[in-house]
Design an enzyme around this catalytic site. Structure first.
Site, PDB file in Angstrom:
ATOM      1  N   ASP A  15       0.893  -1.075  -0.149  1.00 12.40           N
ATOM      2  CA  ASP A  15       0.034  -0.102   0.037  1.00 12.40           C
ATOM      3  C   ASP A  15       0.913   1.121  -0.033  1.00 12.40           C
ATOM      4  O   ASP A  15       2.009   1.290   0.655  1.00 12.40           O
ATOM      5  CB  ASP A  15      -0.943  -0.029   1.237  1.00 12.40           C
ATOM      6  CG  ASP A  15      -2.149   0.784   1.083  1.00 12.40           C
ATOM      7  OD1 ASP A  15      -2.411   1.652  -0.085  1.00 12.40           O
ATOM      8  OD2 ASP A  15      -2.895   1.012   2.240  1.00 12.40           O
ATOM      9  N   ASN A  17       1.296   3.340  -2.950  1.00  7.20           N
ATOM     10  CA  ASN A  17       1.826   3.768  -4.252  1.00  7.20           C
ATOM     11  C   ASN A  17       1.433   5.190  -4.450  1.00  7.20           C
ATOM     12  O   ASN A  17       1.892   6.109  -4.884  1.00  7.20           O
ATOM     13  CB  ASN A  17       1.593   2.896  -5.212  1.00  7.20           C
ATOM     14  CG  ASN A  17       1.860   1.680  -5.256  1.00  7.20           C
ATOM     15  OD1 ASN A  17       2.918   1.281  -4.342  1.00  7.20           O
ATOM     16  ND2 ASN A  17       1.600   0.591  -5.963  1.00  7.20           N
ATOM     17  N   GLY A  18       0.073   5.429  -4.328  1.00  5.62           N
ATOM     18  CA  GLY A  18      -0.573   6.627  -4.809  1.00  5.62           C
ATOM     19  C   GLY A  18       0.073   7.952  -4.000  1.00  5.62           C
ATOM     20  O   GLY A  18       0.287   8.872  -4.533  1.00  5.62           O
ATOM     21  N   HIS A  32       2.466   3.515  -9.103  1.00  5.15           N
ATOM     22  CA  HIS A  32       2.342   2.036  -9.285  1.00  5.15           C
ATOM     23  C   HIS A  32       3.616   1.482 -10.193  1.00  5.15           C
ATOM     24  O   HIS A  32       3.827   0.240  -9.712  1.00  5.15           O
ATOM     25  CB  HIS A  32       1.094   1.724 -10.100  1.00  5.15           C
ATOM     26  CG  HIS A  32      -0.259   2.053  -9.302  1.00  5.15           C
ATOM     27  ND1 HIS A  32      -0.229   1.490  -7.921  1.00  5.15           N
ATOM     28  CD2 HIS A  32      -1.443   2.736  -9.522  1.00  5.15           C
ATOM     29  CE1 HIS A  32      -1.477   2.081  -7.659  1.00  5.15           C
ATOM     30  NE2 HIS A  32      -2.134   2.538  -8.517  1.00  5.15           N
ATOM     31  N   LEU A 129      11.306 -21.116  -4.379  1.00  2.52           N
ATOM     32  CA  LEU A 129      10.181 -19.785  -3.860  1.00  2.52           C
ATOM     33  C   LEU A 129       9.353 -19.809  -4.664  1.00  2.52           C
ATOM     34  O   LEU A 129       9.387 -19.990  -5.902  1.00  2.52           O
ATOM     35  CB  LEU A 129      11.285 -18.483  -3.740  1.00  2.52           C
ATOM     36  CG  LEU A 129      10.449 -17.218  -3.702  1.00  2.52           C
ATOM     37  CD1 LEU A 129       9.541 -17.172  -2.242  1.00  2.52           C
ATOM     38  CD2 LEU A 129      11.126 -15.981  -3.800  1.00  2.52           C
TER      39      LEU A 129
HETATM   40  C1  FPP Z   1      -1.938   0.262  -3.117  1.00  3.39           C
HETATM   41  O1  FPP Z   1      -1.392   1.565  -3.210  1.00  3.39           O
HETATM   42  C2  FPP Z   1      -1.474  -0.740  -4.264  1.00  3.39           C
HETATM   43  C3  FPP Z   1      -2.393  -1.178  -5.158  1.00  3.39           C
HETATM   44  C4  FPP Z   1      -3.737  -1.112  -5.323  1.00  3.39           C
HETATM   45  C5  FPP Z   1      -1.701  -1.895  -6.312  1.00  3.39           C
HETATM   46  C6  FPP Z   1      -0.447  -2.774  -5.785  1.00  3.39           C
HETATM   47  C7  FPP Z   1       0.107  -2.670  -7.235  1.00  3.39           C
HETATM   48  C8  FPP Z   1       1.504  -2.634  -7.449  1.00  3.39           C
HETATM   49  C9  FPP Z   1       2.474  -2.627  -6.362  1.00  3.39           C
HETATM   50  C10 FPP Z   1       1.967  -2.474  -8.952  1.00  3.39           C
HETATM   51  C11 FPP Z   1       1.778  -3.744  -9.716  1.00  3.39           C
HETATM   52  C12 FPP Z   1       2.319  -5.196  -9.256  1.00  3.39           C
HETATM   53  C13 FPP Z   1       3.016  -6.131  -9.680  1.00  3.39           C
HETATM   54  C14 FPP Z   1       3.245  -7.362  -8.936  1.00  3.39           C
HETATM   55  C15 FPP Z   1       3.401  -5.740 -11.065  1.00  3.39           C
HETATM   56  P1  FPP Z   1      -2.660   2.530  -3.336  1.00  3.39           P
HETATM   57  O2  FPP Z   1      -2.665   3.171  -4.801  1.00  3.39           O
HETATM   58  O3  FPP Z   1      -3.959   2.337  -2.678  1.00  3.39           O
HETATM   59  O4  FPP Z   1      -1.861   3.924  -2.567  1.00  3.39           O
HETATM   60  P2  FPP Z   1      -2.699   5.070  -1.750  1.00  3.39           P
HETATM   61  O5  FPP Z   1      -3.401   4.289  -0.708  1.00  3.39           O
HETATM   62  O6  FPP Z   1      -1.355   5.782  -1.195  1.00  3.39           O
HETATM   63  O7  FPP Z   1      -3.347   5.694  -2.620  1.00  3.39           O
END
Ligand code: FPP
Length: 238
Positions: A15, A17-18, A32, A129
């Protein structure tokens, strides 16, 4: 180097990325991308620590609510991940598979996922793994499918209701061939499971950190494993 009480199975809610993107004045898709680039660091750390299963929550059943553009970016990244990393993973004897219902993903993404998984399954007979991507995964959906399939078996007189026990239920879950997660990590300061492996998490240790997923380094991961290795798991006993 941590050598004792290493978890067999670690699951991660990746969690933040945003928020990471916002802090860098970039688009959510850029966040992402940074998050997907971090995956391989954590896969490497699992190899170094001799962890056997790594499950990553990459797309939840609730993520369909996100804007079209963001979903497209996620599907593209997944496809890239499968295409780009596969050779390296196979050459390191790492198996990749998914849990969840990918049938609603774009056709080209499904094709890449299926072909890649078939290839790794053929080539990694004795993996060091297994990396499991949770794709369009949600525990409530997993439970719904399990209940439906058990009902069909009862209806067709394939099973006796009296024989339904915990081991039996396990066989109807996406995770039927895997051990339960020993440790679940969630990054970015949120402290909840968000429909992730709710049955399988019954006795998992939980680890929450404020670090945002793209910044969660190998060292941060190893710190989480070290903390886990010092915990006392009693499973309801003494
Ligand atoms: C949450 O961050 C993350 C996700 C909903 C998607 C996770 C995806 C990745 C890490 C990239 C793709 C994965 C692979 C394996 C190639 P958020 O967007 O909810 O973050 P925020 O809460 O800060 O907005």
């Amino acid at each position: 180097m941590i050598e004792q009480n290493i978890p067999i199975h670690v699951a991660i809610i990746m969690d933040g990325n945003g928020r990471w993107a916002k802090a860098h004045n970039k688009s959510r898709s850029y966040g992402h991308r940074a998050g997907s680039e971090n995956v391989i660091n954590i896969v490497e750390a699992c190899g170094e620590l001799n962890i056997k299963y790594l499950t990553l929550y990459a797309f939840s059943t609730e993520n369909w609510k996100r804007p079209e553009e963001e979903k497209k970016a996620l599907f593209r990244l997944l496809k890239e991940f499968y295409k780009k990393e596969i050779k390296r993973l196979i050459s390191n004897n790492i198996l990749v598979k998914h849990i969840g219902d990918i049938s609603l993903f774009p056709k080209d993404t499904i094709k890449t996922i299926e072909e890649t998984e078939k290839e790794t399954l053929e080539k990694c007979k004795n993996p060091i793994l297994t990396v499991v991507l949770a794709l369009n995964y949600g525990f409530r959906d997993e439970l719904k499918n399990a209940v439906k399939n058990i009902c069909y078996e009862v209806k067709n007189n394939k099973i006796d209701i009296e024989n339904i026990d915990e081991n039996f239920i396990q066989n109807y879950l996406y995770t039927k061939d895997m051990p339960d997660p020993d440790l679940i990590i969630r990054t970015s300061g949120e402290a909840r499971l968000s429909n992730f492996l709710m049955y399988q998490a019954s006795y998992s240790e939980l680890y929450f950190t404020d670090i945002l997923w793209p910044d969660f380094s190998k060292e941060d991961f190893k710190k989480a494993i070290e903390e886990y290795s010092n915990r006392n798991r009693r499973y309801g006993g003494l």
